[in-house]
Design a protein around this motif. Sequence first.
Motif, PDB file in Angstrom:
ATOM      1  N   UNK A  12       0.867  -1.179   0.000  1.00  0.00           N
ATOM      2  CA  UNK A  12       0.000   0.000   0.000  1.00  0.00           C
ATOM      3  C   UNK A  12       0.902   1.226   0.000  1.00  0.00           C
ATOM      4  N   UNK A  13       0.699   2.122  -0.950  1.00  0.00           N
ATOM      5  CA  UNK A  13       1.530   3.319  -1.051  1.00  0.00           C
ATOM      6  C   UNK A  13       0.790   4.522  -0.484  1.00  0.00           C
ATOM      7  N   UNK A  14       1.551   5.406   0.185  1.00  0.00           N
ATOM      8  CA  UNK A  14       0.963   6.600   0.802  1.00  0.00           C
ATOM      9  C   UNK A  14      -0.200   6.207   1.710  1.00  0.00           C
ATOM     10  N   UNK A  15       0.083   5.289   2.625  1.00  0.00           N
ATOM     11  CA  UNK A  15      -0.972   4.654   3.414  1.00  0.00           C
ATOM     12  C   UNK A  15      -1.476   5.492   4.587  1.00  0.00           C
ATOM     13  N   UNK A  16      -0.721   6.485   5.022  1.00  0.00           N
ATOM     14  CA  UNK A  16      -1.041   7.152   6.292  1.00  0.00           C
ATOM     15  C   UNK A  16      -1.812   8.445   6.068  1.00  0.00           C
ATOM     16  N   UNK A  17      -2.998   8.303   5.467  1.00  0.00           N
ATOM     17  CA  UNK A  17      -3.829   9.472   5.204  1.00  0.00           C
ATOM     18  C   UNK A  17      -5.274   9.240   5.614  1.00  0.00           C
ATOM     19  N   UNK A  18      -5.563   8.141   6.285  1.00  0.00           N
ATOM     20  CA  UNK A  18      -6.949   7.809   6.606  1.00  0.00           C
ATOM     21  C   UNK A  18      -7.229   7.689   8.083  1.00  0.00           C
ATOM     22  N   UNK A  19      -6.470   8.417   8.917  1.00  0.00           N
ATOM     23  CA  UNK A  19      -6.708   8.387  10.357  1.00  0.00           C
ATOM     24  C   UNK A  19      -5.579   7.767  11.148  1.00  0.00           C
ATOM     25  N   UNK A  20      -4.640   7.108  10.465  1.00  0.00           N
ATOM     26  CA  UNK A  20      -3.527   6.459  11.164  1.00  0.00           C
ATOM     27  C   UNK A  20      -2.253   7.304  11.090  1.00  0.00           C
ATOM     28  N   UNK A  21      -2.397   8.594  10.820  1.00  0.00           N
ATOM     29  CA  UNK A  21      -1.253   9.474  10.602  1.00  0.00           C
ATOM     30  C   UNK A  21      -0.241   9.426  11.745  1.00  0.00           C
ATOM     31  N   UNK A  22      -0.734   9.296  12.982  1.00  0.00           N
ATOM     32  CA  UNK A  22       0.150   9.311  14.151  1.00  0.00           C
ATOM     33  C   UNK A  22       1.047   8.085  14.238  1.00  0.00           C
ATOM     34  N   UNK A  23       0.779   7.052  13.423  1.00  0.00           N
ATOM     35  CA  UNK A  23       1.544   5.811  13.513  1.00  0.00           C
ATOM     36  C   UNK A  23       2.659   5.719  12.467  1.00  0.00           C
ATOM     37  N   UNK A  24       2.763   6.693  11.594  1.00  0.00           N
ATOM     38  CA  UNK A  24       3.788   6.668  10.555  1.00  0.00           C
ATOM     39  C   UNK A  24       5.179   6.757  11.167  1.00  0.00           C
ATOM     40  N   UNK A  25       6.108   5.926  10.659  1.00  0.00           N
ATOM     41  CA  UNK A  25       7.455   5.851  11.209  1.00  0.00           C
ATOM     42  C   UNK A  25       8.485   5.976  10.099  1.00  0.00           C
ATOM     43  N   UNK A  26       9.688   6.297  10.485  1.00  0.00           N
ATOM     44  CA  UNK A  26      10.815   6.187   9.568  1.00  0.00           C
ATOM     45  C   UNK A  26      11.427   4.800   9.733  1.00  0.00           C
ATOM     46  N   UNK A  27      12.193   4.363   8.740  1.00  0.00           N
ATOM     47  CA  UNK A  27      12.829   3.050   8.844  1.00  0.00           C
ATOM     48  C   UNK A  27      13.796   3.014  10.020  1.00  0.00           C
ATOM     49  N   UNK A  28      14.433   4.133  10.311  1.00  0.00           N
ATOM     50  CA  UNK A  28      15.435   4.177  11.379  1.00  0.00           C
ATOM     51  C   UNK A  28      14.835   3.867  12.741  1.00  0.00           C
ATOM     52  N   UNK A  29      13.601   4.342  12.988  1.00  0.00           N
ATOM     53  CA  UNK A  29      13.022   4.153  14.323  1.00  0.00           C
ATOM     54  C   UNK A  29      12.073   2.956  14.392  1.00  0.00           C
ATOM     55  N   UNK A  30      11.684   2.403  13.255  1.00  0.00           N
ATOM     56  CA  UNK A  30      10.800   1.243  13.268  1.00  0.00           C
ATOM     57  C   UNK A  30      11.525   0.049  13.892  1.00  0.00           C
ATOM     58  N   UNK A  31      10.802  -0.689  14.748  1.00  0.00           N
ATOM     59  CA  UNK A  31      11.398  -1.834  15.440  1.00  0.00           C
ATOM     60  C   UNK A  31      11.869  -2.876  14.440  1.00  0.00           C
ATOM     61  N   UNK A  32      13.094  -3.344  14.624  1.00  0.00           N
ATOM     62  CA  UNK A  32      13.691  -4.309  13.698  1.00  0.00           C
ATOM     63  C   UNK A  32      13.495  -5.743  14.182  1.00  0.00           C
ATOM     64  N   UNK A  33      13.536  -6.668  13.224  1.00  0.00           N
ATOM     65  CA  UNK A  33      13.462  -8.089  13.545  1.00  0.00           C
ATOM     66  C   UNK A  33      14.868  -8.628  13.772  1.00  0.00           C
ATOM     67  N   UNK A  34      14.953  -9.722  14.535  1.00  0.00           N
ATOM     68  CA  UNK A  34      16.269 -10.306  14.810  1.00  0.00           C
ATOM     69  C   UNK A  34      16.897 -10.892  13.548  1.00  0.00           C
ATOM     70  N   UNK A  35      16.065 -11.224  12.550  1.00  0.00           N
ATOM     71  CA  UNK A  35      16.582 -11.749  11.287  1.00  0.00           C
ATOM     72  C   UNK A  35      16.702 -10.609  10.289  1.00  0.00           C
ATOM     73  N   UNK A  36      17.891 -10.415   9.777  1.00  0.00           N
ATOM     74  CA  UNK A  36      18.178  -9.284   8.906  1.00  0.00           C
ATOM     75  C   UNK A  36      17.342  -9.326   7.624  1.00  0.00           C
ATOM     76  N   UNK A  37      16.948 -10.502   7.181  1.00  0.00           N
ATOM     77  CA  UNK A  37      16.222 -10.629   5.914  1.00  0.00           C
ATOM     78  C   UNK A  37      14.914  -9.847   5.928  1.00  0.00           C
ATOM     79  N   UNK A  38      14.205  -9.839   7.051  1.00  0.00           N
ATOM     80  CA  UNK A  38      12.943  -9.103   7.123  1.00  0.00           C
ATOM     81  C   UNK A  38      13.191  -7.598   7.120  1.00  0.00           C
ATOM     82  N   UNK A  39      14.247  -7.154   7.785  1.00  0.00           N
ATOM     83  CA  UNK A  39      14.589  -5.736   7.777  1.00  0.00           C
ATOM     84  C   UNK A  39      14.954  -5.288   6.364  1.00  0.00           C
ATOM     85  N   UNK A  40      15.727  -6.122   5.665  1.00  0.00           N
ATOM     86  CA  UNK A  40      16.124  -5.789   4.305  1.00  0.00           C
ATOM     87  C   UNK A  40      14.912  -5.760   3.372  1.00  0.00           C
ATOM     88  N   UNK A  41      13.978  -6.689   3.565  1.00  0.00           N
ATOM     89  CA  UNK A  41      12.766  -6.706   2.755  1.00  0.00           C
ATOM     90  C   UNK A  41      12.010  -5.385   2.887  1.00  0.00           C
TER      91      UNK A  41
END
Length: 324
Positions: A222-251
Amino acid sequence: MCCHEKRGRGALLELLGALAGETLSLSFKPSRQYRVWIVERPGTSLPPPALARLKQDCEAVVRACLGGESLDYGLFAEDGSAWDRSVITLVTRLSDNRAVAFNAMPQLAVTRAGGEDCVLHLGLVMVDPEERSGGLSWILYGLTCFALFLRQGMRPLWVSSVTQVPAVVGMVAETFSNVFPAQGGTPQSFTHKHLAHQIMRRHRHAFGVGKDAGYDPDRQVITNAYTGGSDNLKKTFAIAAKHRKVAYNAFCETELDYARGDDVLQIGSIDLAAGQRFLSRSVPRSALPQLAVQAAMVLAGAVLAPLIQWLDPTRRYNRLRPLP
C-alpha cells in the motif's frame, strides 16, 4: 432417569452451550503480573457498563503510547461500529488493575470459494511503554488467533496484517502459514491476491488507510498509506522496530518507501502447523497449564457441545430435528 441425573445433564448442556455461543469470551492469568481478557464483538456481546469500561481502558493505553494523543480510526472512529465486528484482547496489570496493552482484531467480511467468509485482521496493537519488556507479544499477536482457531474446530483461519514495522512483518511470516509476502518459499497464490483485493476494496477504514492511497497488487504494498486516520503511527525506517533476522529488515527497506508512508499487506493462515509453532516457540512454559485449561474449554464448546446437544433426543436441532 432420576432428577439428579437430569439436572446434571442439563447443567452440562448449559455450560457447553455457553462455550459454543456465537461470541468468544475468555479471561485468565498467564502469569502473576497480568490478567488477559479476550472478548469477541464486545459492541453486541457486552452490557453497556462493561463496554464503556473496556473502551476507557483501551483509550488509556492509546494515550500512554502516543503521549496523550488519540486515534480516530478503527475502534476509535466516531461511529463506533468497529466494536461490533472486532475481537479485543486486553491485558491488565494485577498489582493496580491498570490496562497496559490491547489488540483490536477486526473480522473482515470476504467472499471465498463462492461463500461468505471472514479474514481476521491482526489490527492495532498498543503496549504501554512501561510494559514493553514484559513479554506480552505472544498474547497480543498469537493467542487470540489460536483461540479462534480452536473455537471453529481447528479449521484453517485466514489472517491479514498491514504494517511497515520490520519486527511485525517477520513475526507474521514466522508465526503463520502460507504468508505472502516476506515468507521465504511462499509464492503469491490466487487466494492471497483475491483476499487482498477484497480487503483493499471493502475494508480500508479498518486499518486507517484513506481512499487516496495507492496499491500494488503484485507486491501487496500500500503506497501513501497514512492518510486515513492512522497518521500518528507513521514511522521512519530508522526508528521502526527491527526483527532479529536481517532478511525481514532488508525486505522492508527495499520494498517500502518510508518517506512516502508505505505499508505491506500480508495474507496468511493459522492451521495445525501454525498452532504447533505458536505453542512450542511463543508461549512461555509457565503459561502452558493455564492455556491448556482454556484451550480445553474452547474445544469443548466447539466440538463436544454440538455432539452432546445432538444426542439429547428432547432438544430441538433446527430443521434437522424439530420437536415431536
